[in-house]
Motif scaffolding. Structure first.
Motif, PDB file in Angstrom:
ATOM      1  N   ASP A  32       0.790  -1.227   0.000  1.00  0.00           N
ATOM      2  CA  ASP A  32       0.000   0.000   0.000  1.00  0.00           C
ATOM      3  C   ASP A  32       0.821   1.274   0.000  1.00  0.00           C
ATOM      4  O   ASP A  32       0.315   2.329  -0.396  1.00  0.00           O
ATOM      5  N   ASN A  33       2.070   1.222   0.452  1.00  0.00           N
ATOM      6  CA  ASN A  33       2.902   2.424   0.430  1.00  0.00           C
ATOM      7  C   ASN A  33       4.376   2.034   0.299  1.00  0.00           C
ATOM      8  O   ASN A  33       4.740   0.859   0.395  1.00  0.00           O
ATOM      9  N   ARG A  34       5.218   3.028   0.076  1.00  0.00           N
ATOM     10  CA  ARG A  34       6.647   2.785  -0.140  1.00  0.00           C
ATOM     11  C   ARG A  34       7.315   2.177   1.091  1.00  0.00           C
ATOM     12  O   ARG A  34       8.190   1.330   0.968  1.00  0.00           O
ATOM     13  N   ARG A  35       6.928   2.623   2.266  1.00  0.00           N
ATOM     14  CA  ARG A  35       7.540   2.092   3.485  1.00  0.00           C
ATOM     15  C   ARG A  35       7.301   0.596   3.594  1.00  0.00           C
ATOM     16  O   ARG A  35       8.212  -0.168   3.895  1.00  0.00           O
ATOM     17  N   LEU A  36       6.079   0.165   3.332  1.00  0.00           N
ATOM     18  CA  LEU A  36       5.767  -1.268   3.403  1.00  0.00           C
ATOM     19  C   LEU A  36       6.509  -2.045   2.317  1.00  0.00           C
ATOM     20  O   LEU A  36       6.903  -3.190   2.538  1.00  0.00           O
ATOM     21  N   ALA A  37       6.705  -1.430   1.159  1.00  0.00           N
ATOM     22  CA  ALA A  37       7.453  -2.102   0.091  1.00  0.00           C
ATOM     23  C   ALA A  37       8.908  -2.314   0.500  1.00  0.00           C
ATOM     24  O   ALA A  37       9.530  -3.300   0.123  1.00  0.00           O
ATOM     25  N   ARG A  38       9.447  -1.378   1.291  1.00  0.00           N
ATOM     26  CA  ARG A  38      10.828  -1.517   1.782  1.00  0.00           C
ATOM     27  C   ARG A  38      10.941  -2.563   2.877  1.00  0.00           C
ATOM     28  O   ARG A  38      11.990  -3.170   3.062  1.00  0.00           O
ATOM     29  N   THR A  39       9.851  -2.757   3.653  1.00  0.00           N
ATOM     30  CA  THR A  39       9.838  -3.720   4.765  1.00  0.00           C
ATOM     31  C   THR A  39       8.638  -4.641   4.593  1.00  0.00           C
ATOM     32  O   THR A  39       7.639  -4.520   5.303  1.00  0.00           O
ATOM     33  N   PRO A  40       8.697  -5.571   3.639  1.00  0.00           N
ATOM     34  CA  PRO A  40       7.522  -6.327   3.209  1.00  0.00           C
ATOM     35  C   PRO A  40       6.846  -7.191   4.271  1.00  0.00           C
ATOM     36  O   PRO A  40       5.688  -7.520   4.127  1.00  0.00           O
ATOM     37  N   GLY A  41       7.514  -7.558   5.337  1.00  0.00           N
ATOM     38  CA  GLY A  41       6.871  -8.395   6.351  1.00  0.00           C
ATOM     39  C   GLY A  41       5.789  -7.685   7.138  1.00  0.00           C
ATOM     40  O   GLY A  41       4.991  -8.317   7.825  1.00  0.00           O
ATOM     41  N   GLU A  42       5.714  -6.357   7.030  1.00  0.00           N
ATOM     42  CA  GLU A  42       4.777  -5.581   7.841  1.00  0.00           C
ATOM     43  C   GLU A  42       3.406  -5.381   7.214  1.00  0.00           C
ATOM     44  O   GLU A  42       2.454  -5.084   7.917  1.00  0.00           O
ATOM     45  N   GLY A  43       3.290  -5.480   5.917  1.00  0.00           N
ATOM     46  CA  GLY A  43       2.018  -5.168   5.263  1.00  0.00           C
ATOM     47  C   GLY A  43       1.484  -6.328   4.453  1.00  0.00           C
ATOM     48  O   GLY A  43       2.168  -7.318   4.212  1.00  0.00           O
ATOM     49  N   GLU A  44       0.225  -6.174   4.020  1.00  0.00           N
ATOM     50  CA  GLU A  44      -0.388  -7.207   3.188  1.00  0.00           C
ATOM     51  C   GLU A  44       0.216  -7.159   1.791  1.00  0.00           C
ATOM     52  O   GLU A  44       0.321  -6.100   1.181  1.00  0.00           O
ATOM     53  N   ASN A  45       0.588  -8.314   1.297  1.00  0.00           N
ATOM     54  CA  ASN A  45       1.163  -8.432  -0.042  1.00  0.00           C
ATOM     55  C   ASN A  45       0.010  -8.541  -1.045  1.00  0.00           C
ATOM     56  O   ASN A  45      -0.566  -9.612  -1.241  1.00  0.00           O
ATOM     57  N   ARG A  46      -0.320  -7.427  -1.669  1.00  0.00           N
ATOM     58  CA  ARG A  46      -1.443  -7.379  -2.620  1.00  0.00           C
ATOM     59  C   ARG A  46      -1.153  -8.180  -3.884  1.00  0.00           C
ATOM     60  O   ARG A  46      -2.076  -8.684  -4.524  1.00  0.00           O
ATOM     61  N   LEU A  47       0.107  -8.314  -4.253  1.00  0.00           N
ATOM     62  CA  LEU A  47       0.467  -9.086  -5.443  1.00  0.00           C
ATOM     63  C   LEU A  47       0.125 -10.560  -5.253  1.00  0.00           C
ATOM     64  O   LEU A  47      -0.508 -11.181  -6.109  1.00  0.00           O
ATOM     65  N   VAL A  48       0.532 -11.136  -4.146  1.00  0.00           N
ATOM     66  CA  VAL A  48       0.246 -12.550  -3.871  1.00  0.00           C
ATOM     67  C   VAL A  48      -1.264 -12.771  -3.854  1.00  0.00           C
ATOM     68  O   VAL A  48      -1.768 -13.737  -4.444  1.00  0.00           O
ATOM     69  N   ALA A  49      -1.999 -11.879  -3.207  1.00  0.00           N
ATOM     70  CA  ALA A  49      -3.461 -12.015  -3.157  1.00  0.00           C
ATOM     71  C   ALA A  49      -4.062 -11.961  -4.559  1.00  0.00           C
ATOM     72  O   ALA A  49      -4.950 -12.757  -4.900  1.00  0.00           O
ATOM     73  N   TRP A  50      -3.581 -11.041  -5.413  1.00  0.00           N
ATOM     74  CA  TRP A  50      -4.104 -10.911  -6.778  1.00  0.00           C
ATOM     75  C   TRP A  50      -3.787 -12.153  -7.605  1.00  0.00           C
ATOM     76  O   TRP A  50      -4.643 -12.652  -8.341  1.00  0.00           O
ATOM     77  N   LEU A  51      -2.562 -12.653  -7.488  1.00  0.00           N
ATOM     78  CA  LEU A  51      -2.190 -13.866  -8.230  1.00  0.00           C
ATOM     79  C   LEU A  51      -3.067 -15.045  -7.817  1.00  0.00           C
ATOM     80  O   LEU A  51      -3.523 -15.818  -8.665  1.00  0.00           O
ATOM     81  N   ARG A  52      -3.309 -15.187  -6.535  1.00  0.00           N
ATOM     82  CA  ARG A  52      -4.156 -16.295  -6.047  1.00  0.00           C
ATOM     83  C   ARG A  52      -5.610 -16.107  -6.474  1.00  0.00           C
ATOM     84  O   ARG A  52      -6.275 -17.064  -6.849  1.00  0.00           O
ATOM     85  N   GLU A  53      -6.092 -14.867  -6.414  1.00  0.00           N
ATOM     86  CA  GLU A  53      -7.471 -14.574  -6.820  1.00  0.00           C
ATOM     87  C   GLU A  53      -7.717 -14.972  -8.275  1.00  0.00           C
ATOM     88  O   GLU A  53      -8.806 -15.414  -8.646  1.00  0.00           O
ATOM     89  N   HIS A  54      -6.688 -14.846  -9.106  1.00  0.00           N
ATOM     90  CA  HIS A  54      -6.813 -15.157 -10.533  1.00  0.00           C
ATOM     91  C   HIS A  54      -6.207 -16.515 -10.889  1.00  0.00           C
ATOM     92  O   HIS A  54      -5.972 -16.800 -12.069  1.00  0.00           O
ATOM     93  N   ASP A  55      -5.987 -17.348  -9.868  1.00  0.00           N
ATOM     94  CA  ASP A  55      -5.494 -18.719 -10.070  1.00  0.00           C
ATOM     95  C   ASP A  55      -4.230 -18.772 -10.923  1.00  0.00           C
ATOM     96  O   ASP A  55      -4.068 -19.660 -11.756  1.00  0.00           O
ATOM     97  N   ARG A  56      -3.325 -17.846 -10.715  1.00  0.00           N
ATOM     98  CA  ARG A  56      -2.054 -17.841 -11.441  1.00  0.00           C
ATOM     99  C   ARG A  56      -1.067 -18.736 -10.703  1.00  0.00           C
ATOM    100  O   ARG A  56      -0.890 -18.623  -9.497  1.00  0.00           O
ATOM    101  N   GLU A  57      -0.450 -19.615 -11.452  1.00  0.00           N
ATOM    102  CA  GLU A  57       0.509 -20.573 -10.913  1.00  0.00           C
ATOM    103  C   GLU A  57       1.881 -20.350 -11.533  1.00  0.00           C
ATOM    104  O   GLU A  57       2.018 -19.630 -12.522  1.00  0.00           O
TER     105      GLU A  57
END
Length: 155
Positions: A84-109
């Motif tokens: 959601d913001n640059r800070r979370l992108a720098r420290t990925p363990g703190e925020g929700e990973n929207r990419l992983v959620a989107w890939l799973r939502e669209h059944d991308r393997e």
């Protein structure tokens, strides 16, 4: 704010693949090396993606703008997450990973194809499913001097 579509002649669409990398083996996006782009560009023109290890960029997915850090492993460059913001992108363990959620939502393997649209090289990229058309609302990124300051602060 300007609007540009994925099929606009100013936008290069590059075929990328879903991969798994790192200890968690979560899905991520494998970017082609610049010397492979001539075989991966679906439309428009790009001789380089304008991305290097450690870069922070805007990643637009389904009209939502997130922030992503470009990382490298032994096989090349990756986008492991969108946040959601640059800070979370720098420290990925703190925020929700929207990419992983989107890939799973669209059944991308692993090894599935996606399209990465080069909206503003070095700053803004769109991610979409093959066959989909996207509209990107693009505002100007930070000015050169502000971007340089941000890079200096990022380390």
């Amino acid at each position: 704010m300007a609007r540009v579509t994925s099929d606009d002649e100013s936008v290069a669409s590059v075929r990328v693949t879903v991969a798994r990398s790192g200890g968690t083996r979560k899905p991520c996006v494998r970017l082609p090396n610049d010397d492979e782009l001539d075989r991966r560009v679906e439309s428009g023109f790009a001789d380089a993606l304008g991305l290097a290890d450690g870069d922070l960029v805007r990643l637009i997915v389904e009209r939502e703008t997130y922030h992503a850090r470009i990382v490298s492993d032994a096989s090349g460059r990756l986008i492991r997450g969108a946040y959601d913001n640059r800070r979370l992108a720098r420290t990925p363990g703190e925020g929700e990973n929207r990419l992983v959620a989107w890939l799973r939502e669209h059944d991308r393997e692993e090894d599935d194809s996606l399209l990465l649209d080069v909206v503003e090289s070095g700053d803004a990229y769109g991610l979409r499913l093959p066959g989909d058309r996207a509209v990107y609302d693009v505002d100007a990124g930070p000015s050169g001097s502000l971007a340089d300051i941000a890079r200096d602060l990022d380390g």
